[in-house]
Design a protein around this motif. Sequence first.
Motif, PDB file in Angstrom:
ATOM      1  N   ASN A 283     -14.438 -31.134  61.378  1.00 15.50           N
ATOM      2  CA  ASN A 283     -14.803 -32.514  61.062  1.00 15.50           C
ATOM      3  C   ASN A 283     -13.918 -33.128  59.982  1.00 15.50           C
ATOM      4  N   LEU A 284     -13.271 -32.291  59.180  1.00 10.27           N
ATOM      5  CA  LEU A 284     -12.416 -32.795  58.109  1.00 10.27           C
ATOM      6  C   LEU A 284     -11.143 -33.436  58.635  1.00 10.27           C
ATOM      7  N   PHE A 285     -10.838 -33.246  59.923  1.00 17.82           N
ATOM      8  CA  PHE A 285      -9.543 -33.664  60.455  1.00 17.82           C
ATOM      9  C   PHE A 285      -9.688 -34.507  61.725  1.00 17.82           C
ATOM     10  N   LEU A 286     -10.832 -35.183  61.855  1.00 15.89           N
ATOM     11  CA  LEU A 286     -11.109 -36.009  63.014  1.00 15.89           C
ATOM     12  C   LEU A 286     -11.046 -37.492  62.665  1.00 15.89           C
ATOM     13  N   ALA A 287     -11.181 -38.331  63.675  1.00 13.97           N
ATOM     14  CA  ALA A 287     -11.045 -39.770  63.498  1.00 13.97           C
ATOM     15  C   ALA A 287     -12.160 -40.381  62.657  1.00 13.97           C
ATOM     16  N   ASP A 288     -13.279 -39.691  62.518  1.00 17.68           N
ATOM     17  CA  ASP A 288     -14.357 -40.177  61.652  1.00 17.68           C
ATOM     18  C   ASP A 288     -14.503 -39.298  60.410  1.00 17.68           C
ATOM     19  N   ASN A 289     -13.375 -38.749  59.950  1.00 17.79           N
ATOM     20  CA  ASN A 289     -13.476 -37.869  58.772  1.00 17.79           C
ATOM     21  C   ASN A 289     -13.763 -38.621  57.489  1.00 17.79           C
ATOM     22  N   HIS A 290     -13.852 -39.962  57.560  1.00 18.77           N
ATOM     23  CA  HIS A 290     -14.320 -40.703  56.381  1.00 18.77           C
ATOM     24  C   HIS A 290     -15.793 -40.423  56.119  1.00 18.77           C
ATOM     25  N   THR A 291     -16.495 -39.794  57.070  1.00 12.43           N
ATOM     26  CA  THR A 291     -17.898 -39.423  56.873  1.00 12.43           C
ATOM     27  C   THR A 291     -18.052 -37.951  56.487  1.00 12.43           C
ATOM     28  N   THR A 483      -3.647 -27.505  66.475  1.00 10.11           N
ATOM     29  CA  THR A 483      -4.628 -28.472  66.988  1.00 10.11           C
ATOM     30  C   THR A 483      -5.556 -28.995  65.898  1.00 10.11           C
ATOM     31  N   LYS A 484      -5.127 -28.915  64.657  1.00  7.58           N
ATOM     32  CA  LYS A 484      -6.010 -29.199  63.525  1.00  7.58           C
ATOM     33  C   LYS A 484      -6.407 -30.678  63.465  1.00  7.58           C
ATOM     34  N   PHE A 485      -5.448 -31.585  63.591  1.00  6.95           N
ATOM     35  CA  PHE A 485      -5.715 -33.017  63.468  1.00  6.95           C
ATOM     36  C   PHE A 485      -5.901 -33.629  64.857  1.00  6.95           C
ATOM     37  N   LYS A 486      -6.950 -34.460  64.996  1.00  8.39           N
ATOM     38  CA  LYS A 486      -7.221 -35.128  66.262  1.00  8.39           C
ATOM     39  C   LYS A 486      -7.660 -36.566  66.011  1.00  8.39           C
ATOM     40  N   ASN A 487      -7.355 -37.442  66.956  1.00  8.02           N
ATOM     41  CA  ASN A 487      -7.806 -38.831  66.904  1.00  8.02           C
ATOM     42  C   ASN A 487      -9.068 -38.998  67.743  1.00  8.02           C
ATOM     43  N   LEU A 488      -9.995 -38.069  67.571  1.00  7.72           N
ATOM     44  CA  LEU A 488     -11.308 -38.101  68.202  1.00  7.72           C
ATOM     45  C   LEU A 488     -12.364 -37.987  67.120  1.00  7.72           C
ATOM     46  N   ASP A 489     -13.513 -38.644  67.307  1.00  3.75           N
ATOM     47  CA  ASP A 489     -14.593 -38.440  66.347  1.00  3.75           C
ATOM     48  C   ASP A 489     -15.378 -37.195  66.731  1.00  3.75           C
ATOM     49  N   ARG A 490     -16.386 -36.867  65.955  1.00  3.81           N
ATOM     50  CA  ARG A 490     -17.102 -35.612  66.199  1.00  3.81           C
ATOM     51  C   ARG A 490     -17.918 -35.639  67.488  1.00  3.81           C
ATOM     52  N   ASN A 491     -18.080 -36.820  68.095  1.00  6.29           N
ATOM     53  CA  ASN A 491     -18.742 -36.926  69.390  1.00  6.29           C
ATOM     54  C   ASN A 491     -17.739 -36.958  70.544  1.00  6.29           C
ATOM     55  N   GLY A 492     -16.450 -36.813  70.225  1.00  5.90           N
ATOM     56  CA  GLY A 492     -15.438 -36.777  71.255  1.00  5.90           C
ATOM     57  C   GLY A 492     -14.883 -38.125  71.658  1.00  5.90           C
TER      58      GLY A 492
END
Length: 628
Positions: A283-291, A483-492
């Motif tokens: 979750n630290l490296f996803l598109a919603d990691n501001h949360t 594969t650490k960083f992704k432009n997906l949020d935790r819901n995909g």
Amino acid sequence: MKKYSFKILLVGTIVTLFTLTSCLNDLDKVPQDKDIVLADELFNDPASYKQVLAKLYAGLAISGQQGPAGLPDITGIDEGFSQYLRQYWLAQEVTTDEAVIGWADGSLPDYHEHDWNPSNEFVTALYNRILYQVTSCNAFLRETTPAKLADRGVTGQLLNDIELYRKEARFLRALSYYHALDLFGNFPFVTEEDEVGFFYPPQKTRTELFNYVESELLDIEGGLLAPKTNEYARADQAAAWTLLAKLYLNAEVYTGSPRYNDCITYSSKVINAGYGLEPSYQNLFLADNHTASGVIFPIAFDGLHTQTYGGTTFLIHAAVGGSMNPSDFGINGGWGGTRTTSSLVTLFDTGLDTNAANNAIGAAANWGLVGSATLNGWGGPDMSLYQTGTTNVFAGYFNLADGEIKFRRDNDWAFNYGDNGADGTLESGGANIAVNAGLYKVTLDLNNLTYTIEKDPRAMFYSDGQTLAIESISTFTDGYAVTKFKNLDRNGNPGSDTSGNFTDTDFPLFRIADVYLMYAEATLRGGGGNEATAISYINQLRARANNFGSVSSIDLDFILDERARELFWEGHRRTDLIRFGKFSDGNYVWPWKGGVMEGTATPGYLDLFPIPASDLNANPNLSQNPGY
């Protein structure tokens, strides 16, 4: 995807604030563009002060006044390459065992080959980007002096707000000067006290820069907002404390005098500020990691508002290639560039005392592992599993070889389980289970006849169609992809830019896991911390990593390896290897270090980058770093 109250000014309304007082004096001109506003006119609008502050933060994220290209902040290199984080990441990661990049643009291969020189355009862009950011901060500070604010009639809450903005600008300037002293050592020095216009900046020594950064941070820390009370992605006291802790951790490298006790002091301040670990590492490296929890200071990106070919747009796109599916990363295509070396991959097979970790699970059970991948082969005796707190559920940590395994009771083939469908479901007498070499946590659940074979979940590598060894850096399938960083949020769900070009993923420049590790290292180096407390911090990281084995003791070698396991690709590795004496020379080699497939020693002077030839020729006050 993100809600912003802190707007970033992307148009060229404040270019004339950023007149450089170094060799970049071509920017020190009165603009003719009608869209460019002079400072006096700009600050007639009270809202402009915060907008300009936003531009200072954006200096870490975007590459120009327009974005993603067309009006760059610095010249001499493709604008996409020129972005601050992209340049910093290349210097900190591609020069180490954590990353290679397959592109042959200009002098880019010099980074991994350790043969850069003062004419390298990427070194020059990094140097100029730092200068530009410092100069931008200086310009804002010049325009917000008490005298100028009084002349403009600024009073009340706006005056109080601007005082805070000034401290944040000083933090950002201190951050860039920290990067300067870490990367270049001796660096041209300019503050808001220097007049705007062309002159030759003096060169400060590394120790002088250290003292300046320290004094600035100590002076502003009390005036910054308390930890976690500022707007997202703005600096607070914890950001200043973290930067101080990093400064002190490296003080012996920077000045020759250790300051590990001060690292303990400021690491403890951050830890005691109440930052929690994000339960899921991914979750630290996803598109919603501001949360996500545990991020102290990020560089914020938004696919609609901070469009750049650097930052996490670069990190995510460049890491995708081969048989990887770009949609799995929330992007429209991969650039096929960055991978990692076997040296990083194999670090996830070390760092754990399997006997101690297994004993911590529970008593040895009569169920175990047998097979060609085990220590004793198919003949046994079996490698014992251990009783968990749940009846008929057993687990254990094992270093396995390439081969196959089965589960067996009492070393007796009359009671064995395999997996006929390779689907995680067991059958009596079922098929052998194939495994690759590595350190694993194996769990057997006889209640449901299921099993799991897990690696440390922080080992985020893509190996399908990729070779572990790198025979050719230019071939993307040589080396595991990351594969650490992704432009997906935790819901995909993908990021806000529906084109898939630009990313929402923020870059966690400072986070609490790094502070835990700094505390532990400074303790081991004699800083006066508590070793039991340090071990507890390490075990909190490992507990968050799906309980992948706690440790009962630590040493400095373990800390260096654990920093790689926890922080890889986050811009720390070069600094860490230098602090441990393993960056240059022959104390440690990795694939393609020095341009040799098996790696080779490189000269010690490479611990500092050179002063670019362009600035050295333009400024008679500058002296080149030794060795160049």
